[in-house]
Design an enzyme around this catalytic site. Structure first.
Site, mmCIF file in Angstrom:
data_model
loop_
_atom_site.group_PDB
_atom_site.id
_atom_site.type_symbol
_atom_site.label_atom_id
_atom_site.label_comp_id
_atom_site.label_asym_id
_atom_site.label_seq_id
_atom_site.Cartn_x
_atom_site.Cartn_y
_atom_site.Cartn_z
ATOM 1 N N PHE A 86 24.626 1.085 8.250
ATOM 2 C CA PHE A 86 23.358 0.753 8.891
ATOM 3 C C PHE A 86 22.680 -0.465 8.283
ATOM 4 C CE2 PHE A 86 21.994 3.657 5.458
ATOM 5 C CZ PHE A 86 20.972 2.913 4.864
ATOM 6 N N LYS A 132 33.262 0.981 15.176
ATOM 7 C CA LYS A 132 32.389 2.156 15.186
ATOM 8 C C LYS A 132 31.194 1.832 14.289
ATOM 9 C CE LYS A 132 30.945 5.405 13.452
ATOM 10 N NZ LYS A 132 29.500 5.767 13.195
ATOM 11 N N GLU A 189 25.150 4.782 13.802
ATOM 12 C CA GLU A 189 24.343 5.302 14.901
ATOM 13 C C GLU A 189 22.850 5.083 14.683
ATOM 14 O OE1 GLU A 189 25.553 8.860 12.260
ATOM 15 O OE2 GLU A 189 26.355 6.917 12.915
ATOM 16 N N SER A 191 29.068 4.582 1.703
ATOM 17 C CA SER A 191 28.931 5.264 0.421
ATOM 18 C C SER A 191 30.299 5.614 -0.150
ATOM 19 C CB SER A 191 28.102 6.541 0.589
ATOM 20 O OG SER A 191 28.814 7.495 1.370
ATOM 21 N N CYS A 212 24.197 -3.126 -0.813
ATOM 22 C CA CYS A 212 25.187 -2.705 -1.803
ATOM 23 C C CYS A 212 25.224 -3.671 -2.983
ATOM 24 C CB CYS A 212 26.571 -2.591 -1.170
ATOM 25 S SG CYS A 212 27.287 -4.166 -0.671
ATOM 26 N N GLU A 227 23.609 5.970 -7.002
ATOM 27 C CA GLU A 227 23.064 4.897 -6.177
ATOM 28 C C GLU A 227 21.871 5.425 -5.389
ATOM 29 O OE1 GLU A 227 24.789 1.438 -3.264
ATOM 30 O OE2 GLU A 227 25.560 3.468 -2.969
#
Length: 501
Positions: A149, A173, A176, A226, A281, A385
């Site tokens: 995202f 993909k 969402e 992740s 990240c 994280e």
């Protein structure tokens, strides 16, 4: 309510799953759309569309594939303001940051436009008497990308331009949480002249992901997210015979040496820790300060700036806010729980971002800038994280202790050292077990013609993203050894190990 569907075989494909996920504007907390969660069969339809178009697309010359990408680059530049507004509306990052995301994606498109040069292979004349050897770089087939995202434009553009330039077809993909931008990119690719079926977008959740990981027509998977999910993607994809690059989580440290310019260091830390609300990240989430005296001065300067961060909507504010909301209410609550854990574990909370509400947008998903000092390596806020606007200060006595601290962490994505000492910087860069290192550069993201990727549990798979590794990942090498003998020369059978003469 707007419904965001799939893009399959050149058209908007309406899902019949009956399952949807809400899409929010994080700045206001209001739902703006719904995105379909596709069925396994609908995901297979996207894969089949890519498989059916592969043969013809792979036959297109590398130069003509590059021409499509040149046109796509032009269209992304033309529509970059629209794309940035979409990103800000669904992710929440401030508008200038969304523009920077698009720029980083454009750099990979530019690199992909030059890929014909990297597909040339190698040729050796006369490896034996009248024997030549040469290599061919050939596409894999259908490849897939599963993207996060936090970069709904950039991370997909780190994948599919290289894959397409190499002759593959692609199934994306996306997350969402912010699915509109990938659909818009698909439309721009079509406008650029990409044949139907070569690029497809399927929205969904784990049901769709598992089809991509197990379907025999998918040759390779690229993933960013992740670490637990990256490990699952890597293990499952590899178990089904796929090539996988899976980029995971991070805990990025900045080493602050006693000779560092503190004002420059503070400015670098503020941007690197709190830009995009820490949802990067490559965000610096730990400042490792050498010496208590330096740490006292640094935290004092940091606290002033953190307290005065302008937090609010990412678009429509003059001057622009420094930091927007987090992507969802669930993620906001998760970040708040980390701050609670830091307090419970005994870290010193210098600036508390809990309970922040943006004036006029009190229902938005905000956490204010948060600063901890005296953080210890056994604390949860150091080990895990957080992916939010939380900076932890850890104090160490010397550079060697800093190196040992960073090397002991399970993540090895990015790191930086701020110093005026060239030898200290050189030694740090050489001995640190991290994939990307900055020297007086807080976020050392490589340019597109170099490779992006971490070490340890920040990356699963041997090949990094974009740059030469990107080309290697999306192609397979074929070696040809050829002899054209004189028809007048007849040789008998040879039963020993063949060698070149």
């Amino acid at each position: 309510m707007q419904l965001i569907n799939n893009f399959i075989n050149g058209i908007i494909a309406h899902s019949e799953s009956g399952r949807v996920n809400p899409v929010f504007n994080p700045a206001t907390g209001k739902q703006t759309a719904e995105v379909v969660l596709s069925t396994a069969e609908e995901t297979r339809q996207a894969i089949s569309a890519a498989a059916d178009s592969f043969t013809e697309w792979s036959k297109v010359t590398p130069l003509n594939r590059a021409r499509v990408l040149f046109k796509f680059k032009e269209l992304v530049e033309k529509n970059r303001n629209e794309l940035a507004e979409i990103i800000t509306a669904e992710h929440g990052k401030v508008y200038s940051d969304a523009q920077g995301e698009i720029t980083r994606g454009l750099e990979v498109i530019e690199f992909a436009c030059g890929i014909p040069h990297l597909l040339k292979g190698e040729h050796s004349l006369n490896v034996g008497s009248n024997v030549d050897s040469y290599s061919m770089m050939q596409p894999l087939g259908v490849v897939a990308g599963i993207t996060p995202f936090n970069f709904p434009a950039m991370v997909p553009m780190w994948m599919f331009p290289i894959a397409l330039a190499c002759g593959n077809t692609f199934v994306l993909k996306p997350s969402e949480k912010d699915p509109t931008c990938p659909i818009r990119l698909a439309e721009l690719l079509q406008e650029a002249g990409l044949p139907d079926g070569v690029f497809n977008v399927v929205n969904g959740d784990k049901e769709s992901v598992d089809v991509l990981l197990t379907d025999s027509q998918v040759e390779a998977i690229s993933f960013v997210g992740s670490t637990p999910i990256a490990e699952y993607i890597y293990q499952t994809g590899c178990a089904h015979g796929k090539r996988v690059q899976a980029l995971g989580g991070a805990k990025n440290h900045m080493i602050v040496m006693p000779d560092a310019d503190l004002d420059q260091t503070v400015n670098a830390l503020i941007g690197a820790a709190y830009g995009s609300a820490g949802e990067r990240c490559m965000a610096i989430s730990v400042a490792v300060v050498v010496g208590d005296q330096v740490a006292e001065k640094l935290t004092e300067k940091l606290a002033v700036q953190v307290e005065h961060l302008k937090v609010g909507p990412g678009f429509g504010q003059t001057p622009e806010n420094n930091m927007g909301p987090l992507v969802s209410s669930e993620h906001r609550d998760k970040v708040v729980s980390y701050i609670d854990a830091g307090v419970a574990d005994g870290a010193k909370l210098i600036v508390d971002g809990r309970g922040f509400a943006a004036k006029g947008n009190e229902n938005g998903f905000y956490v204010g800038g948060t600063l901890f000092d005296h953080v210890k390596p056994d604390m949860k806020i150091y080990q895990e994280e957080i992916f939010g606007p939380v900076l932890c200060v850890v104090r160490v006595p010397d550079l060697q202790s800093a190196v040992e601290l960073v090397n002991a962490h399970e993540y090895g994505n990015g790191t930086a050292i701020f110093t005026r000492d060239g030898n200290a910087a050189r030694q740090y860069a050489q001995h640190i077990q991290v994939g990307m290192v900055g020297v007086n550069v807080p976020i050392p993201v490589p340019m597109a013609f170099h490779c992006f990727g971490g070490w340890k549990r920040s990356l699963f798979g041997p090949l990094h993203m974009h740059g030469p590794d990107g080309v290697r990942f999306y192609t397979r090498m074929k070696m040809v050894t050829a002899r054209w003998p004189d028809s007048s020369t007849v040789q008998g059978a040879e039963f020993s190990m063949p060698t070149m003469k």
